[in-house]
Design an enzyme around this catalytic site. Structure first.
Site, PDB file in Angstrom:
ATOM      1  CG  ASP A 134      57.919   1.460  57.556  1.00  0.00           C
ATOM      2  OD1 ASP A 134      58.062   0.432  56.861  1.00  0.00           O
ATOM      3  OD2 ASP A 134      57.035   1.561  58.419  1.00  0.00           O
ATOM      4  CG  HIS A 189      55.064   1.597  54.583  1.00  0.00           C
ATOM      5  ND1 HIS A 189      54.067   2.285  53.923  1.00  0.00           N
ATOM      6  CD2 HIS A 189      54.645   1.465  55.860  1.00  0.00           C
ATOM      7  CE1 HIS A 189      53.092   2.567  54.775  1.00  0.00           C
ATOM      8  NE2 HIS A 189      53.422   2.087  55.954  1.00  0.00           N
ATOM      9  CG  HIS A 229      37.822  13.597  27.207  1.00  0.00           C
ATOM     10  ND1 HIS A 229      37.103  12.852  26.308  1.00  0.00           N
ATOM     11  CD2 HIS A 229      39.106  13.204  27.071  1.00  0.00           C
ATOM     12  CE1 HIS A 229      37.913  12.041  25.666  1.00  0.00           C
ATOM     13  NE2 HIS A 229      39.135  12.236  26.096  1.00  0.00           N
TER      14      HIS A 229
END
Length: 267
Positions: free
Chosen positions: A81, A114, A198
């Site tokens: 992890d 993970h 946009h």
């Protein structure tokens, strides 16, 4: 990969400075050669210092080494992890990987839950890799726009003066981003400025963040009620810029609409 190169990379990573993509690939290939020869039940000799989850908290890992001692003076066993959740998963994992390649008998890295493709796509490491080493050129554009991820962020995100870094977007999709994000992106991609659209701007165009990003809007009197002017941006052969601002077409030149335009909830 020579010892001097590894030592330089380790010192660079200790400063939380990323390696080049080519260096990362070479480091991973060398680490694979070492790790594939290790056993599923790897022998670790005492004395040894055992470390739990790190989760991308690079500067806290530096504190760990201050307390436990630097490798190779201290023999380390990391229980996995290494990535996700923290802000520096890439630098954290690369430093541990470089130490493994440099001192293979002094540091043992065990895979955690993970360290898997599916989990890292949810908890951050995958996106961090894309930000630091990926390219918008590799995004699969032949798809419906997803609710999140790089494709969604690219189409929905907006610059915002009041944001430092990233922030939540009122659109409900994508993010707001500040000037430091734009500066970093431009530097990484070796570009002078971003030209995007946009987002309604009343003057037709709008520079932000010391002219590092410009919004161009080309629909005058948007939705036939906003009263804005529009603009286009012309670049000549030397990339000199000229904005041409224009207003809505005269009323007498317009045809009769077939129906009322649909409301636009996302300007």
């Amino acid at each position: 990969m020579g010892t001097s190169d590894l030592d330089r990379q380790i010192e660079q990573l200790k400063r939380c400075e990323p390696l080049t993509e080519a260096e990362v690939k070479a480091l991973c290939l060398k680490a694979m050669e070492i790790l594939v020869d290790e056993s599923n039940v790897q022998r670790v000799d005492a004395p040894v210092t055992i470390c739990g989850d790190i989760h991308g908290q690079f500067y806290d890992m530096k504190e760990l080494f201050k307390v436990g001692g630097d490798c190779p003076k201290t023999n380390y066993l990391f229980l996995g992890d290494f990535v996700d959740r923290g802000f520096y998963s890439v630098e954290t994992f690369l430093l541990l990987l470089a130490l493994k390649v440099r001192y293979p008998d002094r540091i043992t890295l065990i895979r955690g839950n993970h360290e898997s493709r599916q989990i890292t796509q949810v908890y951050g490491f995958y996106d961090e890799c894309l930000r630091k080493y990926g390219s918008i050129r590799v995004i699969d554009r032949k798809q419906e726009v997803p609710h999140d991820g790089a494709m969604c962020d690219l189409l929905w995100s907006d610059p915002e003066d009041a944001v430092d870094g990233w922030g939540l977007s009122p659109r409900g999709a994508g993010f707001l981003f500040g000037g430091n994000v734009v500066s970093s992106f431009n530097h990484t991609n070796n570009i002078d400025y971003i030209c995007r659209a946009h987002q309604l701007v009343m003057e037709g165009f709008k520079w932000m963040f010391n002219n590092k990003i410009v919004t161009v809007w080309s629909a005058p009197n948007y939705c036939y009620r906003c009263g804005n002017v529009a603009a286009i941006l012309e670049l000549d052969e030397n990339l000199n810029k000229q904005f041409r601002v224009f207003e809505a077409a005269p009323h007498e030149s317009r045809g009769v609409p077939a129906k009322r335009p649909a409301p636009d909830y996302f300007l």
